[in-house]
Design a protein around this motif. Sequence first.
Motif, short mmCIF file in Angstrom:
data_model
loop_
_atom_site.label_atom_id
_atom_site.label_comp_id
_atom_site.label_asym_id
_atom_site.label_seq_id
_atom_site.Cartn_x
_atom_site.Cartn_y
_atom_site.Cartn_z
N SER A 286 -3.30 -3.75 -0.20
CA SER A 286 -2.27 -4.48 0.11
C SER A 286 -2.60 -5.91 0.83
N GLN B 230 -7.17 -0.80 4.37
CA GLN B 230 -7.93 -1.58 5.49
C GLN B 230 -9.24 -1.99 5.24
N HIS C 10 -1.21 -8.02 2.85
CA HIS C 10 -1.07 -8.67 4.11
C HIS C 10 -2.16 -8.08 5.23
N LYS C 11 -3.06 -7.33 4.78
CA LYS C 11 -4.10 -7.14 5.53
C LYS C 11 -5.10 -7.79 5.53
N ASP D 281 -7.25 5.31 -0.29
CA ASP D 281 -6.27 4.37 0.34
C ASP D 281 -7.21 3.18 1.12
N ALA E 158 0.75 -1.13 0.09
CA ALA E 158 -0.16 -0.02 -0.02
C ALA E 158 0.85 1.40 -0.03
N THR E 159 1.92 1.23 0.76
CA THR E 159 2.70 2.42 0.87
C THR E 159 3.12 2.63 -0.67
N ASN F 253 -7.08 2.99 9.72
CA ASN F 253 -6.07 1.79 10.10
C ASN F 253 -6.14 1.76 11.87
N HIS G 107 -2.88 7.87 6.10
CA HIS G 107 -1.89 7.21 6.72
C HIS G 107 -0.50 8.11 6.18
N1 PMP Z 1 -2.39 2.58 4.35
C1 PMP Z 1 -2.93 2.10 5.62
C2 PMP Z 1 -4.19 2.70 5.82
C3 PMP Z 1 -2.32 1.02 6.16
O1 PMP Z 1 -3.03 0.55 7.03
C4 PMP Z 1 -1.14 0.80 5.94
C5 PMP Z 1 -0.44 -0.41 6.61
N2 PMP Z 1 -0.03 0.22 7.93
C6 PMP Z 1 -0.46 1.25 4.94
C7 PMP Z 1 -0.90 2.22 4.00
C8 PMP Z 1 0.93 0.69 4.26
O2 PMP Z 1 0.80 -0.66 3.94
P1 PMP Z 1 2.15 -1.34 3.41
O3 PMP Z 1 2.56 -2.04 4.58
O4 PMP Z 1 1.39 -2.66 2.62
O5 PMP Z 1 2.85 -0.76 2.59
#
Ligand code: PMP
Length: 378
Positions: free
Chosen positions: A199, A179, A201-202, A176, A71-72, A151, A100
């Motif tokens: 993303s 979540q 891993h969520k 974004d 997601a980043t 998040n 975020h």
């Molecule tokens: N956006 C949100 C709302 C998140 O919760 C997160 C994870 N903490 C991220 C972006 C970043 O995600 P990633 O770990 O996949 O880079």
Amino acid sequence: MKQIYLDNNASSPLDPRVAQAMATVMGAKPGNPSSLHSFGRGARRLVENSRSQVAALCRARDDEIIFSSGATEANNMALYGLAACAKTNQRQILLSPTEHPSVLEPCKRLAAKGFELIWMKVGPDGIVDLVDAKAKLGPQVAFSSLMWINNETGTIQPIEEWANFCAENDVLLHSDAAQAVGRIAIDLDSLPLAALTMSAHKFHGPQGIGALYLRRGVPFSPTLVGGGQEREKRAGTECVFGLFGMAKALEFAVAELAQRREKVSALAKATLRGISAANIPFVLNARAAPRWPGVLNMQFEGQVAESLLMKLDLRGIAVSVGSACSSGSIEPSLVLSAMGLGVKENLSSIRVSFSAMNDSSDVDAFVEAMTEIHDLSR
Ligand code: PMP
């Protein structure tokens, strides 16, 4: 000591069924999806089949899915990519202060390059004030960005209304949804979003893989260049087994959406009942907002959140403070500050986040540990 994981919004455990499926791919033939030989074509098939699967599960078209490292990266490429194509008379970005850091920081960089950041007003539960936001959506706005589910608090923003309003006013909207994807139904066919971040891993997929949905025809400039991958929108060899795992994880998540929601909701309710019954004073943050039921952001009066986290950790229980990406620092959470929480309330707040892989014994252990900590600090 049994270890209990209640930090699923930071990263959720890999679904064993996904791990098993990924293992078959990881142990298979080599091959760069861009290579022309049969090995390469095999890898390409895995990439494209996974893309189709992810697209179908969000009701998008295949060519609208750009795989990323998470997601980043998806947030960065969306914001820089949309900004680079903005018209010269559109130099404003309309966003919420509860975003975020992977949205806030790129926007700050864009601000240093001449964009003006226009902040949405946020109510005490973290919901953006759409009356205010609509008034701010003038002709100079290049695009808006609004997180779907927060998040830290689980607050669900009125994305549908905002997306429709933006579309009616010809303004691009990025969300974004890290979540949200895999937790609530996403229909990108009917929702007029320009871009959406996800993303794996969520939703019990592997770490280090995600995607940006980019609606067909939206003007976009790639951030990563130097290869023709992802239809020239994100250069670099695809993480083949990762995106394969992401598609599998999303397939399970969408199939089990309702039962997972029910499970985490029941666990969260049991937690609230348990700490109330133990007479531990607490305040639930964002309690009046429409919320994802699997996360509890709670203030514990008289506790310092960081030390509460450590005390729970010593008892084998993992929770978090503020955003996971900034834990380790004792800066008050920006999200809670934007909601109007004072520094003391802010710094006494922890986040407990569940997944369907938790069970009631995890709740019992959390309540028991909190009772012990509360009794010792009296
Ligand atoms: N956006 C949100 C709302 C998140 O919760 C997160 C994870 N903490 C991220 C972006 C970043 O995600 P990633 O770990 O996949 O880079």
